[in-house]
Design a protein around this motif. Structure first.
Motif, mmCIF file in Angstrom:
data_model
loop_
_atom_site.group_PDB
_atom_site.id
_atom_site.type_symbol
_atom_site.label_atom_id
_atom_site.label_comp_id
_atom_site.label_asym_id
_atom_site.label_seq_id
_atom_site.Cartn_x
_atom_site.Cartn_y
_atom_site.Cartn_z
ATOM 1 N N LYS A 118 51.311 54.691 57.177
ATOM 2 C CA LYS A 118 50.087 55.576 57.283
ATOM 3 C C LYS A 118 49.915 55.574 56.250
ATOM 4 C CE LYS A 118 52.290 56.724 61.542
ATOM 5 N NZ LYS A 118 53.634 58.455 61.914
ATOM 6 N N GLN A 119 50.383 55.328 55.087
ATOM 7 C CA GLN A 119 49.539 56.626 53.238
ATOM 8 C C GLN A 119 48.864 55.204 53.105
ATOM 9 O OE1 GLN A 119 53.717 57.229 52.114
ATOM 10 N NE2 GLN A 119 52.599 57.932 50.365
ATOM 11 N N ILE A 120 48.463 53.718 53.723
ATOM 12 C CA ILE A 120 47.481 53.114 52.624
ATOM 13 C C ILE A 120 46.493 52.836 53.940
ATOM 14 C CG2 ILE A 120 48.433 50.163 52.272
ATOM 15 C CD1 ILE A 120 50.965 50.888 52.852
ATOM 16 N N LEU A 121 45.752 52.688 53.085
ATOM 17 C CA LEU A 121 44.345 52.207 53.348
ATOM 18 C C LEU A 121 44.085 50.551 53.016
ATOM 19 C CD1 LEU A 121 42.092 55.115 52.728
ATOM 20 C CD2 LEU A 121 42.972 54.787 55.099
ATOM 21 N N GLY A 122 43.270 49.481 54.305
ATOM 22 C CA GLY A 122 42.699 48.977 53.242
ATOM 23 C C GLY A 122 41.076 48.811 52.676
ATOM 24 N N GLY A 123 41.546 47.695 52.558
ATOM 25 C CA GLY A 123 40.079 47.752 51.090
ATOM 26 C C GLY A 123 39.913 47.099 49.881
ATOM 27 N N LEU A 124 38.595 46.721 50.041
ATOM 28 C CA LEU A 124 38.426 45.670 48.558
ATOM 29 C C LEU A 124 37.054 46.024 48.220
ATOM 30 C CD1 LEU A 124 35.468 43.253 50.377
ATOM 31 C CD2 LEU A 124 37.209 44.631 51.444
ATOM 32 N N CYS A 125 36.892 45.383 46.685
ATOM 33 C CA CYS A 125 35.390 46.110 45.818
ATOM 34 C C CYS A 125 34.386 44.625 45.511
ATOM 35 C CB CYS A 125 35.390 46.435 44.747
ATOM 36 S SG CYS A 125 36.965 45.399 43.969
ATOM 37 N N MET A 126 33.037 44.639 45.396
ATOM 38 C CA MET A 126 32.291 43.685 45.407
ATOM 39 C C MET A 126 32.066 44.144 43.526
ATOM 40 S SD MET A 126 32.405 41.708 47.387
ATOM 41 C CE MET A 126 31.961 41.755 49.342
ATOM 42 N N ILE A 127 32.055 43.292 43.315
ATOM 43 C CA ILE A 127 31.309 43.403 40.844
ATOM 44 C C ILE A 127 32.086 42.748 40.174
ATOM 45 C CG2 ILE A 127 33.752 44.502 40.446
ATOM 46 C CD1 ILE A 127 32.274 47.136 38.808
ATOM 47 N N PHE A 128 31.196 42.442 39.631
ATOM 48 C CA PHE A 128 31.020 41.346 38.372
ATOM 49 C C PHE A 128 31.769 42.564 36.935
ATOM 50 C CE2 PHE A 128 28.171 38.918 40.953
ATOM 51 C CZ PHE A 128 29.628 37.403 41.248
ATOM 52 N N SER A 129 32.201 42.798 36.655
ATOM 53 C CA SER A 129 32.510 43.149 35.212
ATOM 54 C C SER A 129 34.484 42.923 34.181
ATOM 55 C CB SER A 129 32.694 44.506 35.833
ATOM 56 O OG SER A 129 33.705 44.894 36.675
ATOM 57 N N VAL A 140 28.482 43.306 34.348
ATOM 58 C CA VAL A 140 27.130 42.138 34.919
ATOM 59 C C VAL A 140 26.752 41.880 36.363
ATOM 60 C CG1 VAL A 140 27.818 42.057 32.016
ATOM 61 C CG2 VAL A 140 28.487 40.632 34.356
ATOM 62 N N GLY A 141 25.269 41.587 36.111
ATOM 63 C CA GLY A 141 24.742 40.718 37.167
ATOM 64 C C GLY A 141 23.989 41.418 37.946
ATOM 65 N N LEU A 142 23.499 41.401 38.907
ATOM 66 C CA LEU A 142 22.273 42.506 39.441
ATOM 67 C C LEU A 142 23.081 42.883 40.853
ATOM 68 C CD1 LEU A 142 18.983 39.829 39.311
ATOM 69 C CD2 LEU A 142 19.391 42.107 37.636
ATOM 70 N N GLN A 143 23.849 42.318 41.143
ATOM 71 C CA GLN A 143 24.811 42.961 42.676
ATOM 72 C C GLN A 143 25.066 44.608 42.141
ATOM 73 O OE1 GLN A 143 28.379 41.648 43.753
ATOM 74 N NE2 GLN A 143 28.037 40.799 45.468
ATOM 75 N N GLU A 144 24.677 44.850 43.251
ATOM 76 C CA GLU A 144 25.365 46.990 43.040
ATOM 77 C C GLU A 144 26.422 46.795 43.216
ATOM 78 O OE1 GLU A 144 24.424 51.249 43.644
ATOM 79 O OE2 GLU A 144 22.985 49.747 44.102
ATOM 80 N N PRO A 145 27.563 47.526 41.924
ATOM 81 C CA PRO A 145 28.843 47.322 42.665
ATOM 82 C C PRO A 145 29.073 48.087 44.218
ATOM 83 C CG PRO A 145 28.759 47.956 40.335
ATOM 84 C CD PRO A 145 27.388 47.685 41.217
ATOM 85 N N MET A 146 30.490 47.982 44.642
ATOM 86 C CA MET A 146 31.101 48.362 46.006
ATOM 87 C C MET A 146 31.544 48.786 46.583
ATOM 88 S SD MET A 146 29.061 46.385 49.461
ATOM 89 C CE MET A 146 28.895 47.604 51.307
ATOM 90 N N ILE A 147 32.251 49.626 47.186
ATOM 91 C CA ILE A 147 33.633 49.607 47.476
ATOM 92 C C ILE A 147 33.368 49.093 49.485
ATOM 93 C CG2 ILE A 147 35.829 50.960 47.820
ATOM 94 C CD1 ILE A 147 35.980 51.223 44.932
ATOM 95 N N ILE A 148 34.234 48.295 50.033
ATOM 96 C CA ILE A 148 34.342 48.484 51.179
ATOM 97 C C ILE A 148 35.787 48.953 51.579
ATOM 98 C CG2 ILE A 148 34.546 47.747 53.084
ATOM 99 C CD1 ILE A 148 31.771 45.542 52.031
#
Length: 307
Positions: A118-129, A140-148
């Motif tokens: 119950k303490q745990i969420l699911g997650g991922l991110c998009m980033i080049f760093s 780096v890169g044009l993609q804006e960093p994101m957390i889902i």
């Protein structure tokens, strides 16, 4: 909010710095020269979006220093979860939330071996760093960093809404997913291509433009999509074509963190990428020759670099 960042590399360093700049009490877990530089000069993020300097920064190599955090973001390598989780479980307050951002699809399940699910969420991110130098994170890169992120049971919750607001106030692009497993697998299918770039020691440009290597990319994607279907993961019918269109949009010279790790002699996440596909394939009776080839070749390169 008190936030713990486990792994102050390209992912944890970037997002943690943004959260600290927004006024949150962020505790960074790091080690070696990187930790020393952060303690002495602060944590610096160089980004086309906006540079950030957190000075002073709360950084240490003691997991117990995260014990009173309300939210702990796991930004370490996938294989480090099993090393860190049992230590953190001994001291972390029971009401804390855990948000893993690892590559792969196993992080939440592995964390649930040591924490209440119950303490745990699911997650991922998009980033080049990456870590450009001790104490310095380069985005780096044009993609804006994101957390889902989202609840593992797909429920809507007040705590997820609070985290979404937390991220927005820190100027972090985010998405609250109503099917986080689908979101995680949509990234997973993409990162399973990382090994191909590692073997070729090339950016995605030449690989996707060469017919023979492009067909390998498609074969890897197809096998992962078959595994996902067998595990009842809700993916778009055109997930292979959709994934290739994303790869086609990447900068030609872009390389994955897996490639950087292997080629610099570090332990990689290959067992949590193509290795996971191969293992699932054996369990489900689905052939995965393309992923097996990638796994074997990357393992060979790892041994060569570590020798």
């Amino acid at each position: 909010m008190k936030i713990g960042i486990i792994g102050t590399g390209g992912v944890g360093g970037y997002f943690g710095a943004r959260l600290a700049a927004a006024g949150n009490e962020v505790h960074f877990l790091a080690r070696g020269a990187h930790l020393k530089a952060i303690q002495e000069k602060g944590l610096q993020v160089k980004s086309i979006k906006k540079d950030v300097l957190i000075q002073p920064a709360l950084a240490s190599d003691l997991i117990s220093d995260l014990s009173q955090c309300d939210l702990v973001i796991f930004a370490c390598k996938a294989w480090q979860i099993r090393e860190i989780a049992p230590q953190l479980a001994q001291s972390l307050q029971k009401k804390a939330l855990l948000l893993p951002l690892q590559n792969g699809v196993l992080a939440a399940d592995e964390l649930s071996e040591f924490f209440d699910r119950k303490q745990i969420l699911g997650g991922l991110c998009m980033i080049f760093s990456y870590i450009e130098a001790p104490g310095i994170i380069k985005h780096v890169g044009l993609q804006e960093p994101m957390i889902i992120f989202g609840e593992l049971d797909q429920a809507k919750s007040e705590r997820c809404e609070l985290i979404r607001e937390l991220l927005k106030k820190a100027d972090i692009r985010c998405k609250l997913s109503d099917d986080i497993q689908s979101s995680i697998w949509q990234k997973f299918i993409l990162i399973c291509l990382s090994g191909v770039g590692t073997i070729a020691n090339q950016g995605y440009g030449l690989i996707r433009e060469t017919p023979e290597s492009r067909s390998i990319l498609i074969d890897v994607l197809t096998e992962v999509s078959q595994i996902a279907k067998a595990k009842n993961i809700n993916l778009p019918e055109n997930i292979v074509e959709k994934s290739m269109s994303i790869i086609d949009s990447y900068p030609a010279d872009s390389m994955s963190s897996l490639a950087r790790d292997v080629l610099s002699g570090k332990t990689s996440e290959i067992d949590y990428q193509n290795g996971t596909v191969v293992r699932f394939g054996k369990e489900l009776g689905i052939a995965t020759p393309a992923n097996k080839f990638v796994l074997g070749m990357v393992k060979l390169l790892e041994q060569k670099q570590l020798a």
